[in-house]
Design an enzyme around this catalytic site. Sequence first.
Site, PDB file in Angstrom:
ATOM      1  N   ASP A  20     -19.082  -2.580 -19.059  1.00  0.00           N
ATOM      2  CA  ASP A  20     -19.740  -2.497 -17.744  1.00  0.00           C
ATOM      3  C   ASP A  20     -19.953  -3.921 -17.235  1.00  0.00           C
ATOM      4  OD1 ASP A  20     -23.074  -1.400 -16.638  1.00  0.00           O
ATOM      5  OD2 ASP A  20     -21.223  -1.861 -15.530  1.00  0.00           O
ATOM      6  N   ASN A  22     -21.342  -4.432 -13.870  1.00  0.00           N
ATOM      7  CA  ASN A  22     -22.321  -4.480 -12.758  1.00  0.00           C
ATOM      8  C   ASN A  22     -23.609  -3.725 -13.071  1.00  0.00           C
ATOM      9  OD1 ASN A  22     -21.319  -1.938 -12.815  1.00  0.00           O
ATOM     10  ND2 ASN A  22     -21.064  -1.752 -10.575  1.00  0.00           N
ATOM     11  N   ASP A  24     -24.496  -0.703 -14.222  1.00  0.00           N
ATOM     12  CA  ASP A  24     -24.835   0.686 -13.860  1.00  0.00           C
ATOM     13  C   ASP A  24     -24.616   1.633 -15.044  1.00  0.00           C
ATOM     14  OD1 ASP A  24     -21.722   1.601 -12.097  1.00  0.00           O
ATOM     15  OD2 ASP A  24     -22.128   0.736 -14.086  1.00  0.00           O
ATOM     16  N   ASP A  28     -16.158  -0.523 -16.133  1.00  0.00           N
ATOM     17  CA  ASP A  28     -15.406  -0.664 -14.885  1.00  0.00           C
ATOM     18  C   ASP A  28     -14.278  -1.679 -15.026  1.00  0.00           C
ATOM     19  OD1 ASP A  28     -18.522  -2.037 -14.189  1.00  0.00           O
ATOM     20  OD2 ASP A  28     -16.722  -3.245 -14.675  1.00  0.00           O
ATOM     21  N   ASP A  97      -2.258   6.114 -15.931  1.00  0.00           N
ATOM     22  CA  ASP A  97      -2.321   7.510 -16.387  1.00  0.00           C
ATOM     23  C   ASP A  97      -1.883   8.382 -15.209  1.00  0.00           C
ATOM     24  OD1 ASP A  97      -4.506   8.733 -18.920  1.00  0.00           O
ATOM     25  OD2 ASP A  97      -3.060   9.933 -17.761  1.00  0.00           O
ATOM     26  N   ASP A 206       0.104  12.825 -18.231  1.00  0.00           N
ATOM     27  CA  ASP A 206      -0.862  13.797 -18.731  1.00  0.00           C
ATOM     28  C   ASP A 206      -0.237  15.191 -18.813  1.00  0.00           C
ATOM     29  OD1 ASP A 206      -3.680  15.532 -17.655  1.00  0.00           O
ATOM     30  OD2 ASP A 206      -3.717  14.187 -19.391  1.00  0.00           O
ATOM     31  N   GLU A 265       2.228  13.133 -22.715  1.00  0.00           N
ATOM     32  CA  GLU A 265       1.384  13.955 -23.604  1.00  0.00           C
ATOM     33  C   GLU A 265       1.971  15.365 -23.575  1.00  0.00           C
ATOM     34  OE1 GLU A 265      -3.273  15.337 -24.051  1.00  0.00           O
ATOM     35  OE2 GLU A 265      -2.249  15.414 -22.099  1.00  0.00           O
ATOM     36  N   HIS A 334      -8.732   9.428 -26.328  1.00  0.00           N
ATOM     37  CA  HIS A 334      -9.985   9.884 -25.687  1.00  0.00           C
ATOM     38  C   HIS A 334     -10.189  11.392 -25.819  1.00  0.00           C
ATOM     39  CE1 HIS A 334      -6.765  10.741 -23.012  1.00  0.00           C
ATOM     40  NE2 HIS A 334      -7.554  11.547 -22.328  1.00  0.00           N
ATOM     41  N   ASP A 335      -9.200  12.111 -26.421  1.00  0.00           N
ATOM     42  CA  ASP A 335      -9.324  13.557 -26.652  1.00  0.00           C
ATOM     43  C   ASP A 335      -9.510  13.877 -28.130  1.00  0.00           C
ATOM     44  OD1 ASP A 335      -6.740  14.375 -24.223  1.00  0.00           O
ATOM     45  OD2 ASP A 335      -8.905  14.161 -23.972  1.00  0.00           O
TER      46      ASP A 335
HETATM   47  O1  TEU Z   1      -5.339  16.498 -22.319  1.00  0.00           O
HETATM   48  C1  TEU Z   1      -4.669  17.704 -22.501  1.00  0.00           C
HETATM   49  C2  TEU Z   1      -5.210  18.449 -23.659  1.00  0.00           C
HETATM   50  O2  TEU Z   1      -4.621  19.302 -24.168  1.00  0.00           O
HETATM   51  C3  TEU Z   1      -6.532  18.106 -24.052  1.00  0.00           C
HETATM   52  O3  TEU Z   1      -7.244  18.419 -22.937  1.00  0.00           O
HETATM   53  C4  TEU Z   1      -7.262  18.869 -24.917  1.00  0.00           C
HETATM   54  O4  TEU Z   1      -8.431  18.184 -25.067  1.00  0.00           O
HETATM   55  C5  TEU Z   1      -6.899  19.200 -26.163  1.00  0.00           C
HETATM   56  O5  TEU Z   1      -8.101  19.209 -26.758  1.00  0.00           O
HETATM   57  C6  TEU Z   1      -6.128  18.308 -26.939  1.00  0.00           C
HETATM   58  O6  TEU Z   1      -6.329  18.710 -28.287  1.00  0.00           O
HETATM   59  C7  TEU Z   1      -5.142  15.842 -21.106  1.00  0.00           C
HETATM   60  C8  TEU Z   1      -6.093  14.654 -21.051  1.00  0.00           C
HETATM   61  O7  TEU Z   1      -5.781  13.788 -22.102  1.00  0.00           O
HETATM   62  C9  TEU Z   1      -7.489  15.201 -21.164  1.00  0.00           C
HETATM   63  O8  TEU Z   1      -8.448  14.173 -21.272  1.00  0.00           O
HETATM   64  C10 TEU Z   1      -7.767  16.043 -19.939  1.00  0.00           C
HETATM   65  O9  TEU Z   1      -8.997  16.675 -20.095  1.00  0.00           O
HETATM   66  C11 TEU Z   1      -6.680  17.093 -19.765  1.00  0.00           C
HETATM   67  O10 TEU Z   1      -5.376  16.652 -19.997  1.00  0.00           O
HETATM   68  C12 TEU Z   1      -6.679  17.589 -18.341  1.00  0.00           C
HETATM   69  O11 TEU Z   1      -6.222  16.578 -17.493  1.00  0.00           O
HETATM   70 CA    CA Z   2     -20.168  -0.449 -14.065  1.00  0.00          CA
END
Ligand code: TEU
Ligand code: CA
Length: 569
Positions: A20, A22, A24, A28, A97, A206, A265, A334-335
Amino acid sequence: MKTWWKEGIIYQIYPRSFQDSNGDGIGDINGIISRLDEIAELGTRAIWLSPVYKSPQTDNGYDISDYCAIDPIFGTMADMESLIKESKKRNIGIVMDLVINHTSDEHEWFQKSRRRIEPYTDYYIWHKGKNVVGKNPYDKKNFPNNWTSFFMEGAWEYDDIRGEYYLHLFHKKQPDLNYHNPLVLEEVKKILQFWLDKGVAGFRCDVINVLWKTSLADGKKSVMLTGLEHYKCQEGNHEILRQLRKEVLDKYSAIAEFECFTVGESVMVNLEETKLLSDEARRELNMAFYFDHLEVDRVFARFVPKKFLAKELLKRLTKWQQGLDWNALYLENHDQTRIVSHYGDDSGAGEHGSLWERSAKLMATLLFTLRGTPFVFQGQEIGMTNFDFTDLDDVKDIETHNLNRLMKKFCFPAALRWKWLRLSSRDNTRTPFQWDGSSGAGFSTAAPWLGINANYKQLNYAAQKDDPDSVLSYYKKMIALRSSSETLKYGDFKPLAATNSLLMFSREAAPAEPAFVAAFNFSRKRIKLNEDARVLLQGKIAASNIGRESWDTTNTHLDAWEALVLQTN
Ligand code: TEU
Ligand code: CA
């Protein structure tokens, strides 16, 4: 000419949780710019930037309301242009992305489509439903079909302005685009051109294998994703990827000083489907992310735990390592959850000599000795662990809350629900980056949007930066080892041995090139090597996560969470 995206590593940033700038409490773009030197020092060749586009943030940016605008919480377009420029100065490309299976329902296209304003009327997948006039449209029996979403709900939402249902494979605020309407693909081409004109290096695509719904017929009932057979890896989907490659990406690669690349993905895919998406000769994607290698100890994707067996992991790694032209290697994103907590052992997090430190380094050894392009998720390089939340209220991710609701519906007891949700929640990798031991962990001076793991006091970047024995330093060493070795980058992969805890493979190239054998103990117990393994595991130490200086025929055991790489010739 070497292919740049095969040579270096790619660093994934989840902007909300990186830095971060700024005050909040939300990361960012200027926060990212302020940390570019740290990212470059890791040996990063490109940054995969999770979405920073205009979005109501229902799914943290994977619900886009304007593809060519930056969301004010992340900054301005000028900030974005400066990030691209400042990264280029450090020989780092920016990979955007590309979320084109769906938009946000607040996107202008959807707002006009639901009001049948041309040419947007058929930009989405609308359906009258099975209802007979006067029937209640919210009654499931009237839904167009029995499909279920990735977020464990029905896949249709009734829109009272349009008087029809629209399909959403994810959240109801993420309506799916209709690729049967050629205007939609033309819009997508413009989006790619917009960002390539700004100098980005490529795209992470995605859920790129679910774009084309061949039919809307009912699906075969299934625990997860009823209807998948009607939209996974359809021929129409391959045609879309071929067009984007031929008409946009290849054209830019021809004029740009570097080849723009795509990594897609690909959900629920097997090897054959992944080859069709990413084999070089197919001229669709350059690489594909599959999930198989992270589900060795899971059933139903990553949601229900089962026993981890190293031999099962080796079996799956061998399939992909030998099956694909080129692999997109990752252990976190991130998933997913933090790999040191998932396949490793995070006890003693932040402490030297702990099982946490050993298993975090073991995962680095694995990632950088496999064949393919390694992706490192922010915080993985310092061994960040899963969150330490004690209550579902601390969790923000919609998928986790939906899963909780579903399990509640099936009367799963609260303790079991929380046990499984803790193991699978995507928020495990989304906690703010732990930069230092000061309050706010150096991430923000304000209350963060998601809780910081209390272990930040001892587990943080500053504590590891100048420590030659830290997890961070070990990541840098392994990245440098891979970068300097043609064999580790391009050599063949061969499985050698495996048990419930032991995993061994070799990497070999031309006879004149160095050859390597790598051995891993995925347990906290010291393990004895059998005769065959001992014979194979001979050579000069190239890497050791416990600081071994020598290895010879007298050595018969691997220590707890030990990883060892030997040059065998
Ligand atoms: O993810 C697709 C997807 O299949 C994952 O959402 C899901 O979490 C699954 O748990 C994977 O094991 C993509 C993005 O990476 C995810 O962050 C988004 O939520 C999703 O698409 C929708 O855009
Ligand atoms: Ca911020």
